[in-house]
Each structure stands twice: as structure tokens, then as C-alpha cells.
Design a protein around this motif. Structure first.
Motif, PDB file in Angstrom:
ATOM      1  N   CYS A 298      21.929 -63.421  12.145  1.00 46.10           N
ATOM      2  CA  CYS A 298      23.166 -64.197  12.315  1.00 46.10           C
ATOM      3  C   CYS A 298      23.198 -64.838  13.689  1.00 46.10           C
ATOM      4  O   CYS A 298      22.568 -65.846  13.937  1.00 46.10           O
ATOM      5  N   GLY A 299      23.926 -64.201  14.622  1.00 46.93           N
ATOM      6  CA  GLY A 299      24.353 -64.835  15.868  1.00 46.93           C
ATOM      7  C   GLY A 299      23.318 -65.618  16.644  1.00 46.93           C
ATOM      8  O   GLY A 299      23.556 -66.768  17.012  1.00 46.93           O
TER       9      GLY A 299
ATOM     10  N   HIS B 108      26.842 -57.704   8.940  1.00 45.17           N
ATOM     11  CA  HIS B 108      26.122 -58.827   8.327  1.00 45.17           C
ATOM     12  C   HIS B 108      24.913 -59.256   9.131  1.00 45.17           C
ATOM     13  O   HIS B 108      24.262 -60.225   8.784  1.00 45.17           O
ATOM     14  N   GLU B 109      24.608 -58.500  10.222  1.00 43.77           N
ATOM     15  CA  GLU B 109      23.437 -58.867  11.030  1.00 43.77           C
ATOM     16  C   GLU B 109      22.496 -57.678  10.940  1.00 43.77           C
ATOM     17  O   GLU B 109      22.849 -56.580  11.386  1.00 43.77           O
TER      18      GLU B 109
ATOM     19  N   CYS C  26      28.087 -58.195  15.066  1.00 42.53           N
ATOM     20  CA  CYS C  26      28.427 -59.581  15.343  1.00 42.53           C
ATOM     21  C   CYS C  26      29.897 -59.679  14.945  1.00 42.53           C
ATOM     22  O   CYS C  26      30.269 -59.224  13.870  1.00 42.53           O
TER      23      CYS C  26
HETATM   24 ZN    ZN Z   1      27.503 -62.984  12.640  1.00 40.90          ZN
END
Ligand code: ZN
Ligand code: NAD
Length: 356
Positions: free
Chosen positions: A165-166, A61-62, A48
Motif C-alpha cells: 500500500c503506502g 491491508h498492507e 497503514c
Molecule cells: Zn494503506
């Protein structure tokens, strides 16, 4: 408690040593846990965008992984690490309107753990910085317990990792399972989406499910549009005004367009993309006086630990589709290929399999 509790462990991690250079898979040392920390075995991670320079560093972080067991996690619990943590104690955690937790809020510049201001990663004694409190490009990582959401163990981690995340950000944003909606399009509304990566396409999907009658997507990548214009969208006379817009490009000009293209009187623009550090948003104040609303959000205003498990359940109940956002798969040793695909605009989400 895991068998290695209190001990330094060694594992493979993809280290960013300097700007513009490929990541290098290194054997790193991971320090024992401090107060309120958990160790996660990362099984799958995805790319991401949003890296900021601080070196050496372990990005990512994903992801999806398995808890190693301390505090409220049991060994073997399936988890998604989250970049915006939840302490459940600060004024933000106690407010129903915010996820900007005092201690664990997103901070791309912080590279250390909050308990003691030190890193848990090193190579030959040289500290390696953390990223967004999660650093998932590592076989094992250390996070604050507030940055871990425990999910249904039956959920396939190679799919639901993209919810860490995204993809969650905008599904929630568009009102799917949201406790707080940032810009929920109403039935029949018209929506403009800027940036057609995985995040923008998920926003479009959310708008479709909410009953939007017309959705326009705007991108610079010629593979992602079919009509080209030589001026910003808000200056194209044949294009109508939108009741809401979502910026998922991370570009300040797209942000300005997203705001200026919404309808006066009721239009709402939501910024999701992460801009460059020195960007400044410039618009004439009359655009606000004309009753347009400009908002921004991290993680769709979600309280991640509390809300992510229910988004995972939506996937399990087939109310959410994730597979179409996953366009590529690579092994950990090929992580740089995943970056090339992302930067070349070829992939939506590329899943990195940590196991090989
Ligand atoms: Zn992200
Ligand atoms: P991506 O890089 O896969 O897609 C971005 C798309 O935007 C690309 O198709 C690119 O061609 C397009 N684009 C770039 N400049 C543009 C412009 N000026 N006008 C129109 N389109 C333009 O990224 P993604 O994974 O889909 O993420 C999108 C953004 O959302 C990133 O900035 C990411 O950091 C951010 N993000 C924010 C949150 C949050 O909580 N706010 C969460 C996840 C991701």
C-alpha cells in the motif's frame, strides 16, 4: 490445491470488536473459498492508517504472504494483497488511465466478499467483517484473486510488504517506474509535501530522485519540523509558491493548503491522504481559474497486479530503499503496541510478524 481446500480452517486473527477498543487476538473460523477467491497465509503485515468503523472486523491491508493455491496462483507463490483490485475486464481495467475498477475498487464500508455478499470469517457463528478486501491482521485471510499481486519469491516479505500500500502509492506518484504519472516533478521544480509519515517521506524521496531543487515538508508533529508558523503555509509570506504539492496527511485543511500553495499558471496539487467521511474541500474557484490543477489518486493510479511486481524488482535492484521506512517490529501478540506507536506519531512503519 492445499490440503485444507474446501474445509473450514481455524487461525488467530486480531479482531476489532468495537470503536476505540484495543484489538483482541481471537481464534476465528475461515470459510472455504468461493469462486475467484484465494486464501493467503499472511507472514508480515504493517499498519497503514485509514480504518473506518464497522464491527466486528478484521483490519489490515498492507502485508506480504504466501498463496494457498487456486485459480492462477500456485501454492507457495509469494504475494502482496492489494486494496484496489484489478479484474482485467471492466472499462477501468481496459483504460490505460484508471485503476478504479468497477467491482474491486477501494470501498472502506464494504465488509463482505463480492461473490456472495457474505463474510468468510466468524467466531462462534458470529460473522466478522472484512476490510478493504484484504483483512491482513489474520494468520490466514481470503481475498478476491483480483486483489493479489504475485511477486519475486526471492524478495524479503518482511520488507516489501510495505509496497502493498503506502510506499508504492507515492513512489509511483512521483514517477518511479510509473506507467501513469500523476504529478511527476520535473528537474529543478519545487515541491511541498504535507504530512511526513512514511507516505509523505516516500513522496519526498520520489521528488528528490526526480531532481526537485527544493522540497519543503509540512507537519503538525513537532518532532517532524524545525520551523513553526502560526498560520496556514499558503498564508506565510516568506514561503514561496510550489510547482507541485502532495498531501499525505489525510487532513482536509492540509489538502486545502496543499492546493492553495501551488504556483498559479502551472502548479499541480495531488491529494493522497484519506479524509474523514464528512470532510468538505472548500476553496475559492479563482484558485482554479488561475490555472492551478487539483488531482487525487489511489495507489498512484497504478494497476497493482500488473505494476507491483516491477516495483518489488526495483527494491531487489537497490533502486528503491525501503528499510528506512521500517522503524519498528513487533510480534502479532503485540499488535496494539504497533497502533500506539502509529497514533503517537513515533513510528513510520511497524512490521507485525505473524509467526509468533
Ligand atoms: Zn494503506
Ligand atoms: P501517518 O499517520 O504515519 O502520517 C501522517 C502525518 O501527517 C503525520 O506525521 C501527522 O502528524 C501529519 N499531519 C496530520 N495532520 C496534518 C496537517 N493538518 N498538516 C500537516 N500534517 C499533518 O500516515 P501515512 O502512513 O504516512 O499515510 C498518510 C495518508 O495517506 C493517510 O491518510 C493514509 O490513509 C493515506 N494513504 C493513501 C493512499 C492512497 O492510495 N491514496 C495509500 C496509502 C495511504
Amino acid at each position: 490445491m492445499s490440503a485444507t481446500a474446501g474445509q473450514v480452517i481455524r487461525c488467530k486473527a486480531a479482531v476489532a470488536w468495537e470503536a476505540g477498543k484495543q484489538l483482541v487476538i481471537e481464534e476465528v473460523e475461515v470459510e472455504p473459498l468461493q469462486k475467484m477467491e484465494v486464501r493467503l497465509k499472511i507472514l508480515f503485515t504493517s499498519l497503514c492508517p485509514g480504518q473506518t468503523p464497522l464491527f466486528p472486523r478484521i483490519y489490515g491491508h498492507e502485508a506480504g504472504g504466501v498463496g494457498e493455491g487456486v485459480t492462477d496462483l500456485q501454492p507457495g507463490d509469494h504475494v502482496l494483497p492489494v486494496f484496489t483490485g484489478e479484474c482485467k475486464e471492466c472499462r477501468h481495467c481496459k483504460s490505460s488511465e484508471s485503476n478504479m475498477y468497477d467491482l474491486l475498487r477501494i470501498n472502506t464500508d464494504r465488509g463482505v466478499m463480492i461473490s456472495d455478499g457474505k463474510t468468510r470469517f466468524s467466531k462462534n457463528g458470529q460473522p466478522i467483517y472484512h476490510f478493504l478486501g484484504t483483512s491482513t491482521f489474520s494468520e490466514y485471510t481470503v481475498t478476491h484473486v483480483g486483489c493479489v499481486a504475485k511477486i519475486n519469491p526471492a524478495a524479503p516479505l518482511d520488507k516489501v510488504c510495505v509496497l502493498s500500500c503506502g510506499i508504492s502509492t507515492v513512489f509511483v506518484l512521483e514517477g518511479l517506474g510509473a506507467t501513469l504519472n500523476v504529478a511527476k516533478p520535473t528537474k529543478g521544480s519545487t515541491v511541498a509535501i504535507f504530512g511526513l509519515g512514511a507516505v509523505g517521506l516516500a513522496a519526498a524521496e520520489g521528488a528528490r530522485i526526480s531532481g526537485a531543487s527544493r522540497i519543503i515538508g509540512v507537519d503538525l508533529n513537532a518532532n517532524r519540523f524545525n520551523e513553526d508558523y502560526d498560520k496556514p503555509v499558503q498564508r506565510v509570506n516568506t514561503i514561496m509558491l510550489y510547482s507541485s504539492s502532495t498531501e499525505c496527511a489525510g487532513n482536509v485543511n492540509a489538502m486545502i493548503s496543499a492546493f492553495e500553495c501551488v504556483h498559479d499558471g502551472w502548479g499541480v496539487a495531488v491529494l493522497v491522504g484519506v479524509p474523514n467521511k464528512d470532510d468538505a474541500f472548500k476553496t475559492h474557484p479563482i484558485n482554479l481559474l488561475n490555472e492551478r490543477t487539483l488531482k487525487g489518486t489511489f495507489f498512484g493510479n497504478y494497476k497493482p497486479r500488473n505494476d507491483i511486481p516491477s516495483v518489488v524488482e526495483k527494491y531487489m535492484n537497490k533502486e528503491l530503499e525501503l528499510d528506512k521506512f521500517i522503524t519498528h517490529q513487533v510480534s502479532f501478540s503485540e499488535i496494539n503496541k504497533a497502533f500506539d506507536l502509529m497514533l503517537g506519531g513515533q513510528s513510520l512503519r511497524c512490521i507485525i510478524h505473524m509467526g509468533n
